[in-house]
Design a protein around this motif. Structure first.
Motif, PDB file in Angstrom:
ATOM      1  N   GLN A  90     -15.769  58.176 -49.840  1.00 16.51           N
ATOM      2  CA  GLN A  90     -15.544  56.881 -49.212  1.00 16.51           C
ATOM      3  C   GLN A  90     -14.123  56.762 -48.673  1.00 16.51           C
ATOM      4  O   GLN A  90     -13.902  56.270 -47.550  1.00 16.51           O
ATOM      5  N   ARG A  91     -13.139  57.211 -49.441  1.00  7.71           N
ATOM      6  CA  ARG A  91     -11.745  57.141 -48.979  1.00  7.71           C
ATOM      7  C   ARG A  91     -11.522  58.045 -47.772  1.00  7.71           C
ATOM      8  O   ARG A  91     -10.735  57.725 -46.882  1.00  7.71           O
TER       9      ARG A  91
ATOM     10  N   GLU B  27     -12.995  56.229 -44.700  1.00  2.00           N
ATOM     11  CA  GLU B  27     -12.101  55.136 -44.308  1.00  2.00           C
ATOM     12  C   GLU B  27     -10.886  55.680 -43.558  1.00  2.00           C
ATOM     13  O   GLU B  27     -10.448  55.103 -42.549  1.00  2.00           O
TER      14      GLU B  27
ATOM     15  N   ALA C  86     -22.798  54.980 -43.731  1.00  2.00           N
ATOM     16  CA  ALA C  86     -21.836  54.458 -42.756  1.00  2.00           C
ATOM     17  C   ALA C  86     -22.410  54.383 -41.346  1.00  2.00           C
ATOM     18  O   ALA C  86     -21.721  53.938 -40.422  1.00  2.00           O
TER      19      ALA C  86
ATOM     20  N   GLU D  21     -11.799  56.684 -39.972  1.00  2.00           N
ATOM     21  CA  GLU D  21     -11.902  55.546 -39.066  1.00  2.00           C
ATOM     22  C   GLU D  21     -10.524  54.977 -38.716  1.00  2.00           C
ATOM     23  O   GLU D  21     -10.349  54.437 -37.627  1.00  2.00           O
ATOM     24  N   ARG D  22      -9.553  55.107 -39.610  1.00  2.42           N
ATOM     25  CA  ARG D  22      -8.190  54.644 -39.309  1.00  2.42           C
ATOM     26  C   ARG D  22      -7.447  55.599 -38.395  1.00  2.42           C
ATOM     27  O   ARG D  22      -6.386  55.265 -37.861  1.00  2.42           O
TER      28      ARG D  22
END
Length: 234
Positions: free
Chosen positions: A197-198, A201, A28, A204-205
């Protein structure tokens, strides 16, 4: 929380989910990844910085905070399970203490040590690996479930205390993850790469919670059912 150019410390990063976190962070675009492990020689992933870190050892935790003084993300992944049942007259209490030392007090010790570091570096994020077993207990997971329930409450409390300094606190819940810890369990398992990965994510949200697989989503969705899983699971 932006991952590109970030500096991250992952505990228990030599294998399993911790290794998956380290790989995902490098992919990432993290600038630097510190890989904490009780034995740093077991950290073999190219591109990370091994750090001697037993989260139950105050000296290790303090040394890690000094070495990784540039971090803006801390991922509390280290955890243990197994051992005697809660009511085992011989070993139950000692086993519970052993598991709580890592799964609860280890997270607390890391949070105390790194909260000032995160504040100095702009707020950043604290990520705690929890479990669907924060919300229910199986006959074979009683002490582990106690530790994860306590770690969930700790995570929620840390979120309140760290809000003022701008630190994102993210709790991750999942059922069985396909790692060595549950290699003996015959049940559906989620890939550690998927959980990692989740989680990234969600970071970042700016999320506060990740339900990383179908098991965790079903358990939480069933809280208000007439017979919720935490009352009936054996």
């Amino acid at each position: 929380m932006k991952l590109q150019g970030s500096t991250v410390l992952v505990t228990g990063a030599n294998r399993g989910l911790g290794l998956a976190f380290a790989k995902a962070l490098l992919a990432a675009g993290a600038q630097k990844v510190y890989a904490g492990a009780r034995d740093p020689s077991t950290v073999t992933l190219p591109g990370v910085i091994p750090v001697k870190l037993d989260v139950t050892n105050p000296e290790d935790v303090a040394a890690a905070a000094a070495i990784a003084s540039d971090v803006d993300i801390v991922i509390n992944n280290a955890g243990i399970s197994g051992g005697a049942l809660l009511l085992d007259a011989k070993d139950g209490q000692e086993n519970l203490r052993r598991i709580m030392e890592t799964n609860l007090y280890g997270i607390h010790a890391m949070s105390v040590a790194f909260a000032p570091v995160l504040k100095k570096n702009g707020g950043g994020a604290l990520v705690n690996m929890l479990s669907a077993l924060s919300w229910l207990s199986l006959s074979s997971t009683s002490a582990y479930s106690v530790s994860k329930a306590a770690a969930w409450a700790l995570t929620n409390s840390l979120r309140n205390e760290l809000r003022e300094q701008g630190t994102q606190v993210l709790g991750i819940h999942a059922g069985y993850i396909d790692t060595d810890m549950v290699s003996h369990v015959d049940a559906p398992k989620t890939s550690p790469d998927d959980v990692a990965q989740r989680t990234l994510e969600a970071l970042e949200r700016g999320d506060s919670e990740v339900l990383a697989d179908e098991t965790s989503r079903q358990v939480k969705a069933g809280f208000n059912a007439p017979h919720p899983a935490y009352l009936s699971t054996t």
